[in-house]
Design a protein around this motif. Structure first.
Motif, PDB file in Angstrom:
ATOM      1  N   CYS A  84      -6.317 -82.810   1.119  1.00 45.27           N
ATOM      2  CA  CYS A  84      -4.867 -82.958   0.966  1.00 45.27           C
ATOM      3  C   CYS A  84      -4.474 -84.434   0.903  1.00 45.27           C
ATOM      4  CB  CYS A  84      -4.126 -82.249   2.098  1.00 45.27           C
ATOM      5  SG  CYS A  84      -4.208 -80.441   1.980  1.00 45.27           S
ATOM      6  N   ARG A  85      -5.130 -85.268   1.711  1.00 47.04           N
ATOM      7  CA  ARG A  85      -4.874 -86.717   1.639  1.00 47.04           C
ATOM      8  C   ARG A  85      -5.280 -87.259   0.270  1.00 47.04           C
ATOM      9  NH1 ARG A  85      -6.498 -86.409   7.066  1.00 47.04           N
ATOM     10  NH2 ARG A  85      -8.660 -86.913   6.562  1.00 47.04           N
ATOM     11  N   LEU A  86      -6.414 -86.800  -0.234  1.00 46.74           N
ATOM     12  CA  LEU A  86      -6.883 -87.215  -1.555  1.00 46.74           C
ATOM     13  C   LEU A  86      -5.874 -86.824  -2.640  1.00 46.74           C
ATOM     14  CD1 LEU A  86      -9.217 -88.441  -3.244  1.00 46.74           C
ATOM     15  CD2 LEU A  86     -10.189 -86.145  -3.334  1.00 46.74           C
ATOM     16  N   ILE A  87      -5.327 -85.630  -2.528  1.00 42.90           N
ATOM     17  CA  ILE A  87      -4.310 -85.175  -3.480  1.00 42.90           C
ATOM     18  C   ILE A  87      -3.072 -86.075  -3.392  1.00 42.90           C
ATOM     19  CG2 ILE A  87      -2.687 -83.300  -3.986  1.00 42.90           C
ATOM     20  CD1 ILE A  87      -5.014 -81.353  -3.289  1.00 42.90           C
ATOM     21  N   CYS A  88      -2.668 -86.421  -2.176  1.00 40.84           N
ATOM     22  CA  CYS A  88      -1.529 -87.332  -1.994  1.00 40.84           C
ATOM     23  C   CYS A  88      -1.789 -88.658  -2.702  1.00 40.84           C
ATOM     24  CB  CYS A  88      -1.280 -87.605  -0.507  1.00 40.84           C
ATOM     25  SG  CYS A  88      -0.503 -86.249   0.387  1.00 40.84           S
ATOM     26  N   LEU A  89      -2.968 -89.207  -2.491  1.00 40.49           N
ATOM     27  CA  LEU A  89      -3.296 -90.486  -3.107  1.00 40.49           C
ATOM     28  C   LEU A  89      -3.318 -90.371  -4.632  1.00 40.49           C
ATOM     29  CD1 LEU A  89      -6.040 -91.721  -0.622  1.00 40.49           C
ATOM     30  CD2 LEU A  89      -3.626 -92.393  -0.729  1.00 40.49           C
ATOM     31  N   GLU A  90      -3.822 -89.267  -5.145  1.00 37.97           N
ATOM     32  CA  GLU A  90      -3.845 -89.034  -6.587  1.00 37.97           C
ATOM     33  C   GLU A  90      -2.421 -89.000  -7.161  1.00 37.97           C
ATOM     34  OE1 GLU A  90      -5.581 -88.542 -10.270  1.00 37.97           O
ATOM     35  OE2 GLU A  90      -6.662 -88.890  -8.391  1.00 37.97           O
TER      36      GLU A  90
ATOM     37  N   ASP B  57       0.161 -90.631  -5.790  1.00 39.98           N
ATOM     38  CA  ASP B  57       0.880 -91.809  -5.301  1.00 39.98           C
ATOM     39  C   ASP B  57       1.895 -91.452  -4.209  1.00 39.98           C
ATOM     40  OD1 ASP B  57      -0.505 -93.575  -6.934  1.00 39.98           O
ATOM     41  OD2 ASP B  57       0.980 -93.482  -8.542  1.00 39.98           O
ATOM     42  N   LEU B  58       1.508 -90.519  -3.343  1.00 42.33           N
ATOM     43  CA  LEU B  58       2.328 -90.132  -2.203  1.00 42.33           C
ATOM     44  C   LEU B  58       1.667 -90.610  -0.915  1.00 42.33           C
ATOM     45  CD1 LEU B  58       3.151 -86.438  -3.215  1.00 42.33           C
ATOM     46  CD2 LEU B  58       4.626 -88.438  -3.464  1.00 42.33           C
ATOM     47  N   ASN B  59       2.466 -90.846   0.103  1.00 44.20           N
ATOM     48  CA  ASN B  59       1.950 -91.276   1.393  1.00 44.20           C
ATOM     49  C   ASN B  59       1.558 -90.037   2.217  1.00 44.20           C
ATOM     50  OD1 ASN B  59       1.461 -92.310   3.923  1.00 44.20           O
ATOM     51  ND2 ASN B  59       3.382 -93.438   4.069  1.00 44.20           N
ATOM     52  N   PRO B  60       0.266 -89.905   2.560  1.00 45.55           N
ATOM     53  CA  PRO B  60      -0.167 -88.739   3.341  1.00 45.55           C
ATOM     54  C   PRO B  60       0.568 -88.592   4.668  1.00 45.55           C
ATOM     55  CG  PRO B  60      -2.070 -89.924   2.470  1.00 45.55           C
ATOM     56  CD  PRO B  60      -0.858 -90.769   2.187  1.00 45.55           C
ATOM     57  N   ALA B  61       1.022 -89.703   5.250  1.00 45.59           N
ATOM     58  CA  ALA B  61       1.736 -89.642   6.524  1.00 45.59           C
ATOM     59  C   ALA B  61       3.055 -88.869   6.401  1.00 45.59           C
ATOM     60  CB  ALA B  61       2.006 -91.053   7.045  1.00 45.59           C
ATOM     61  N   ASP B  62       3.630 -88.848   5.193  1.00 45.26           N
ATOM     62  CA  ASP B  62       4.862 -88.086   4.985  1.00 45.26           C
ATOM     63  C   ASP B  62       4.636 -86.583   5.199  1.00 45.26           C
ATOM     64  OD1 ASP B  62       6.059 -90.466   4.295  1.00 45.26           O
ATOM     65  OD2 ASP B  62       6.162 -90.019   2.131  1.00 45.26           O
ATOM     66  N   PHE B  63       3.381 -86.162   5.177  1.00 47.01           N
ATOM     67  CA  PHE B  63       3.037 -84.747   5.324  1.00 47.01           C
ATOM     68  C   PHE B  63       2.208 -84.504   6.581  1.00 47.01           C
ATOM     69  CE2 PHE B  63       3.494 -85.905   0.890  1.00 47.01           C
ATOM     70  CZ  PHE B  63       4.418 -84.979   0.444  1.00 47.01           C
ATOM     71  N   ASP B  64       2.229 -85.455   7.494  1.00 48.32           N
ATOM     72  CA  ASP B  64       1.442 -85.383   8.736  1.00 48.32           C
ATOM     73  C   ASP B  64      -0.042 -85.192   8.472  1.00 48.32           C
ATOM     74  OD1 ASP B  64       3.702 -85.708  10.381  1.00 48.32           O
ATOM     75  OD2 ASP B  64       4.136 -83.563  10.269  1.00 48.32           O
ATOM     76  N   LEU B  65      -0.540 -85.885   7.460  1.00 46.49           N
ATOM     77  CA  LEU B  65      -1.968 -85.778   7.132  1.00 46.49           C
ATOM     78  C   LEU B  65      -2.657 -87.033   7.619  1.00 46.49           C
ATOM     79  CD1 LEU B  65      -1.615 -84.236   3.578  1.00 46.49           C
ATOM     80  CD2 LEU B  65      -2.432 -83.091   5.621  1.00 46.49           C
TER      81      LEU B  65
ATOM     82  N   ASP C  21     -10.621 -80.675   9.245  1.00 49.52           N
ATOM     83  CA  ASP C  21     -10.636 -82.054   8.772  1.00 49.52           C
ATOM     84  C   ASP C  21     -10.996 -82.168   7.295  1.00 49.52           C
ATOM     85  OD1 ASP C  21      -9.874 -83.005  11.255  1.00 49.52           O
ATOM     86  OD2 ASP C  21     -11.935 -83.390  11.925  1.00 49.52           O
ATOM     87  N   ASP C  22     -11.893 -81.312   6.805  1.00 48.72           N
ATOM     88  CA  ASP C  22     -12.255 -81.346   5.377  1.00 48.72           C
ATOM     89  C   ASP C  22     -11.064 -80.987   4.505  1.00 48.72           C
ATOM     90  OD1 ASP C  22     -14.912 -82.031   5.937  1.00 48.72           O
ATOM     91  OD2 ASP C  22     -15.571 -79.943   5.989  1.00 48.72           O
ATOM     92  N   GLU C  23     -10.320 -79.973   4.906  1.00 41.09           N
ATOM     93  CA  GLU C  23      -9.146 -79.563   4.136  1.00 41.09           C
ATOM     94  C   GLU C  23      -8.049 -80.624   4.194  1.00 41.09           C
ATOM     95  OE1 GLU C  23      -9.595 -74.725   4.587  1.00 41.09           O
ATOM     96  OE2 GLU C  23      -8.840 -75.885   6.276  1.00 41.09           O
ATOM     97  N   LYS C  24      -7.864 -81.225   5.352  1.00 36.84           N
ATOM     98  CA  LYS C  24      -6.883 -82.308   5.474  1.00 36.84           C
ATOM     99  C   LYS C  24      -7.286 -83.496   4.608  1.00 36.84           C
ATOM    100  CE  LYS C  24      -5.336 -81.104  10.111  1.00 36.84           C
ATOM    101  NZ  LYS C  24      -5.337 -81.482  11.534  1.00 36.84           N
ATOM    102  N   ALA C  25      -8.580 -83.790   4.576  1.00 33.94           N
ATOM    103  CA  ALA C  25      -9.059 -84.901   3.750  1.00 33.94           C
ATOM    104  C   ALA C  25      -8.769 -84.654   2.271  1.00 33.94           C
ATOM    105  CB  ALA C  25     -10.561 -85.117   3.979  1.00 33.94           C
TER     106      ALA C  25
END
Length: 149
Positions: A133-139, A141-149, A127-131
């Motif tokens: 990756c979600r933070l990187i997506c937000l940075e 401007d990508l949707n984390p759901a596009d990467f199953d995050l 979960d920490d690593e996924k979090a």
């Protein structure tokens, strides 16, 4: 003599192309190593499996294979050293470098796929690593759901 000229001209052109590719992709290399350090440090331990996965990607990536592996490893280690000095400083600096890919959708998406693979490389994409990756997506401007995050 003419054959020698043709051979050397081709070699010089190839070398120039490689040098130009390095310059063009420097930002992607730096963002990739910063993102890998972010994910690798997410659980507080940068494992050898995560390092190996990053090196494997780099040696097989057409975008990064123009770089000397030593340079890429040095960049990754520099980012990791910032985490070792202070987690918050390391995180902020790495996100700043990752953010430089914002607006380049192809490179940004590739970066997220790479860092997700590095996170999962030890067999436990926690979960920490996924979090992170979600933070990187937000940075980016990508949707984390596009990467199953």
């Amino acid at each position: 003599m003419l054959e020698w000229l043709k051979t050397n001209a081709t070699a010089a052109r190839d070398k120039l192309t490689t040098e130009v590719s390095k310059f063009r992709n420097q930002k992607f290399m730096d963002a990739t190593t910063a993102g890998c350090a972010l994910v690798a440090a997410a659980d507080g331990d940068i494992s050898s499996a995560e390092k190996s996965k990053m090196v494997g990607f780099i040696t097989n990536s057409p975008e990064l294979k123009v770089f000397d592996l030593k340079d890429v490893i040095n960049s990754f280690n520099d980012h990791c050293a910032k985490f070792e000095f202070d987690q918050q400083i390391g995180r902020a600096e790495a996100l700043k470098v990752v953010g430089k890919l914002k607006g380049n959708d192809g490179a940004a998406r590739l970066l997220v796929r790479v860092v997700s693979a590095v996170g999962a490389s030890d067999g436990n994409f926690d979960d920490d690593e996924k979090a992170v990756c979600r933070l990187i997506c937000l940075e980016l401007d990508l949707n984390p759901a596009d990467f199953d995050l």
